[in-house]
Every structure is written in structure tokens, then in C-alpha cells.
Design a protein around this motif. Structure first.
Motif, PDB file in Angstrom:
ATOM      1  N   LYS A  27       2.468   1.682  -3.444  1.00 53.51           N
ATOM      2  CA  LYS A  27       1.519   2.212  -4.426  1.00 53.51           C
ATOM      3  C   LYS A  27       1.312   3.710  -4.220  1.00 53.51           C
ATOM      4  O   LYS A  27       1.218   4.466  -5.188  1.00 53.51           O
ATOM      5  CB  LYS A  27       0.187   1.468  -4.331  1.00 53.51           C
ATOM      6  CG  LYS A  27       0.232   0.080  -4.917  1.00 53.51           C
ATOM      7  CD  LYS A  27      -1.124  -0.608  -4.822  1.00 53.51           C
ATOM      8  CE  LYS A  27      -1.086  -1.994  -5.429  1.00 53.51           C
ATOM      9  NZ  LYS A  27      -2.387  -2.667  -5.337  1.00 53.51           N
ATOM     10  N   GLN A  28       1.222   4.129  -2.962  1.00 48.36           N
ATOM     11  CA  GLN A  28       1.056   5.553  -2.663  1.00 48.36           C
ATOM     12  C   GLN A  28       2.278   6.340  -3.119  1.00 48.36           C
ATOM     13  O   GLN A  28       2.159   7.420  -3.709  1.00 48.36           O
ATOM     14  CB  GLN A  28       0.815   5.760  -1.159  1.00 48.36           C
ATOM     15  CG  GLN A  28       0.615   7.206  -0.758  1.00 48.36           C
ATOM     16  CD  GLN A  28      -0.637   7.813  -1.371  1.00 48.36           C
ATOM     17  OE1 GLN A  28      -1.621   7.126  -1.622  1.00 48.36           O
ATOM     18  NE2 GLN A  28      -0.593   9.107  -1.613  1.00 48.36           N
ATOM     19  N   ALA A  29       3.474   5.793  -2.874  1.00 44.87           N
ATOM     20  CA  ALA A  29       4.703   6.460  -3.293  1.00 44.87           C
ATOM     21  C   ALA A  29       4.775   6.548  -4.815  1.00 44.87           C
ATOM     22  O   ALA A  29       5.203   7.574  -5.365  1.00 44.87           O
ATOM     23  CB  ALA A  29       5.915   5.713  -2.745  1.00 44.87           C
ATOM     24  N   GLN A  30       4.353   5.487  -5.498  1.00 41.38           N
ATOM     25  CA  GLN A  30       4.361   5.502  -6.961  1.00 41.38           C
ATOM     26  C   GLN A  30       3.381   6.558  -7.485  1.00 41.38           C
ATOM     27  O   GLN A  30       3.701   7.293  -8.420  1.00 41.38           O
ATOM     28  CB  GLN A  30       3.976   4.130  -7.509  1.00 41.38           C
ATOM     29  CG  GLN A  30       4.000   4.065  -9.023  1.00 41.38           C
ATOM     30  CD  GLN A  30       3.607   2.703  -9.552  1.00 41.38           C
ATOM     31  OE1 GLN A  30       3.140   1.857  -8.802  1.00 41.38           O
ATOM     32  NE2 GLN A  30       3.802   2.491 -10.846  1.00 41.38           N
ATOM     33  N   LYS A  31       2.222   6.657  -6.869  1.00 42.06           N
ATOM     34  CA  LYS A  31       1.232   7.669  -7.276  1.00 42.06           C
ATOM     35  C   LYS A  31       1.801   9.070  -7.090  1.00 42.06           C
ATOM     36  O   LYS A  31       1.687   9.929  -7.987  1.00 42.06           O
ATOM     37  CB  LYS A  31      -0.043   7.500  -6.448  1.00 42.06           C
ATOM     38  CG  LYS A  31      -1.131   8.471  -6.788  1.00 42.06           C
ATOM     39  CD  LYS A  31      -2.351   8.233  -5.908  1.00 42.06           C
ATOM     40  CE  LYS A  31      -3.402   9.303  -6.139  1.00 42.06           C
ATOM     41  NZ  LYS A  31      -4.532   9.145  -5.220  1.00 42.06           N
ATOM     42  N   GLU A  32       2.436   9.300  -5.949  1.00 37.89           N
ATOM     43  CA  GLU A  32       3.042  10.612  -5.691  1.00 37.89           C
ATOM     44  C   GLU A  32       4.172  10.904  -6.675  1.00 37.89           C
ATOM     45  O   GLU A  32       4.313  12.037  -7.149  1.00 37.89           O
ATOM     46  CB  GLU A  32       3.549  10.688  -4.257  1.00 37.89           C
ATOM     47  CG  GLU A  32       2.446  10.713  -3.217  1.00 37.89           C
ATOM     48  CD  GLU A  32       2.967  10.658  -1.788  1.00 37.89           C
ATOM     49  OE1 GLU A  32       4.198  10.715  -1.593  1.00 37.89           O
ATOM     50  OE2 GLU A  32       2.135  10.553  -0.881  1.00 37.89           O
ATOM     51  N   LYS A  64       0.839  -1.201   0.000  1.00 36.54           N
ATOM     52  CA  LYS A  64       0.000   0.000   0.000  1.00 36.54           C
ATOM     53  C   LYS A  64       0.877   1.255   0.000  1.00 36.54           C
ATOM     54  O   LYS A  64       0.616   2.205  -0.745  1.00 36.54           O
ATOM     55  CB  LYS A  64      -0.918  -0.011   1.217  1.00 36.54           C
ATOM     56  CG  LYS A  64      -1.895   1.129   1.265  1.00 36.54           C
ATOM     57  CD  LYS A  64      -2.814   1.010   2.469  1.00 36.54           C
ATOM     58  CE  LYS A  64      -3.774   2.191   2.542  1.00 36.54           C
ATOM     59  NZ  LYS A  64      -4.657   2.102   3.711  1.00 36.54           N
ATOM     60  N   ALA A  65       1.917   1.253   0.819  1.00 43.79           N
ATOM     61  CA  ALA A  65       2.830   2.402   0.872  1.00 43.79           C
ATOM     62  C   ALA A  65       3.558   2.576  -0.457  1.00 43.79           C
ATOM     63  O   ALA A  65       3.752   3.710  -0.923  1.00 43.79           O
ATOM     64  CB  ALA A  65       3.831   2.221   2.014  1.00 43.79           C
ATOM     65  N   GLU A 118       4.447   9.766  -9.751  1.00 45.38           N
ATOM     66  CA  GLU A 118       3.845  10.071 -11.048  1.00 45.38           C
ATOM     67  C   GLU A 118       3.275  11.493 -11.059  1.00 45.38           C
ATOM     68  O   GLU A 118       3.405  12.206 -12.059  1.00 45.38           O
ATOM     69  CB  GLU A 118       2.769   9.045 -11.375  1.00 45.38           C
ATOM     70  CG  GLU A 118       3.326   7.677 -11.709  1.00 45.38           C
ATOM     71  CD  GLU A 118       2.247   6.603 -11.819  1.00 45.38           C
ATOM     72  OE1 GLU A 118       1.056   6.908 -11.588  1.00 45.38           O
ATOM     73  OE2 GLU A 118       2.602   5.464 -12.149  1.00 45.38           O
ATOM     74  N   GLU A 119       2.644  11.901  -9.953  1.00 44.43           N
ATOM     75  CA  GLU A 119       2.122  13.271  -9.859  1.00 44.43           C
ATOM     76  C   GLU A 119       3.260  14.288  -9.909  1.00 44.43           C
ATOM     77  O   GLU A 119       3.157  15.320 -10.587  1.00 44.43           O
ATOM     78  CB  GLU A 119       1.306  13.444  -8.577  1.00 44.43           C
ATOM     79  CG  GLU A 119       0.004  12.674  -8.567  1.00 44.43           C
ATOM     80  CD  GLU A 119      -0.693  12.688  -7.208  1.00 44.43           C
ATOM     81  OE1 GLU A 119      -0.117  13.214  -6.230  1.00 44.43           O
ATOM     82  OE2 GLU A 119      -1.807  12.146  -7.128  1.00 44.43           O
TER      83      GLU A 119
END
Length: 80
Positions: A57-62, A54-55, A64-65
Motif C-alpha cells: 500500500k505504501q509503494a502504491q501511494k508513492e 502494508k508495504a 501514485e504521488e
């Protein structure tokens, strides 16, 4: 020679049976304890892996942003 009586044979068999049962019961309970402990550790490891995923995935999302933001800033800079 000695005379063998039925109560003596029965007593000897009972003692051997009790020793056998007590000898077999100890490893089983130890194995069950180890298995229970291993299952608890596996559950804990699974929960930790889920949290790590979960962490990540959150880091990957950040990331990419942030990359998208940097790309926009770069394009704006190049247009000026």
C-alpha cells in the motif's frame, strides 16, 4: 487344560489396557504438538502477509504521488 484365576485375568486386562492407553496417548500428543506448531506458523505467515500488504500500500501511494508529479512536470514542459 489350565485353570484361569481372577487375578491373572485382571493382570492381563490391566496390561492390555496400559498398552492401549500408551499407544493412543502418543499420537494425540504428537497431533497436538503439530497443531500448535501449525498455528504458530500460520500466525507468523499472517503477520508477514500483513507487513507485505502494508508495504505494498505504501509503494502504491508513492507510485501514485510520483505519477502525479510526472504528470505535472509534463504539463509544465508542454506549456513552455
Amino acid at each position: 487344560m489350565f485353570k484361569v484365576t481372577y487375578p491373572a485375568v485382571f493382570l492381563a486386562l490391566a496390561v492390555c489396557g496400559l498398552l492401549t492407553i500408551s499407544g493412543c496417548a502418543t499420537p494425540v500428543s504428537t497431533a497436538e504438538t503439530k497443531a500448535t506448531s501449525a498455528m504458530a506458523e500460520a500466525r507468523k505467515a499472517s503477520a508477514e502477509a500483513s507487513a507485505a500488504l502494508k508495504a505494498a500500500k505504501q509503494a502504491q501511494k508513492e507510485a501514485e504521488e510520483n505519477k502525479a508529479r510526472i504528470d505535472r512536470m509534463f504539463k509544465q514542459t508542454m506549456q513552455k
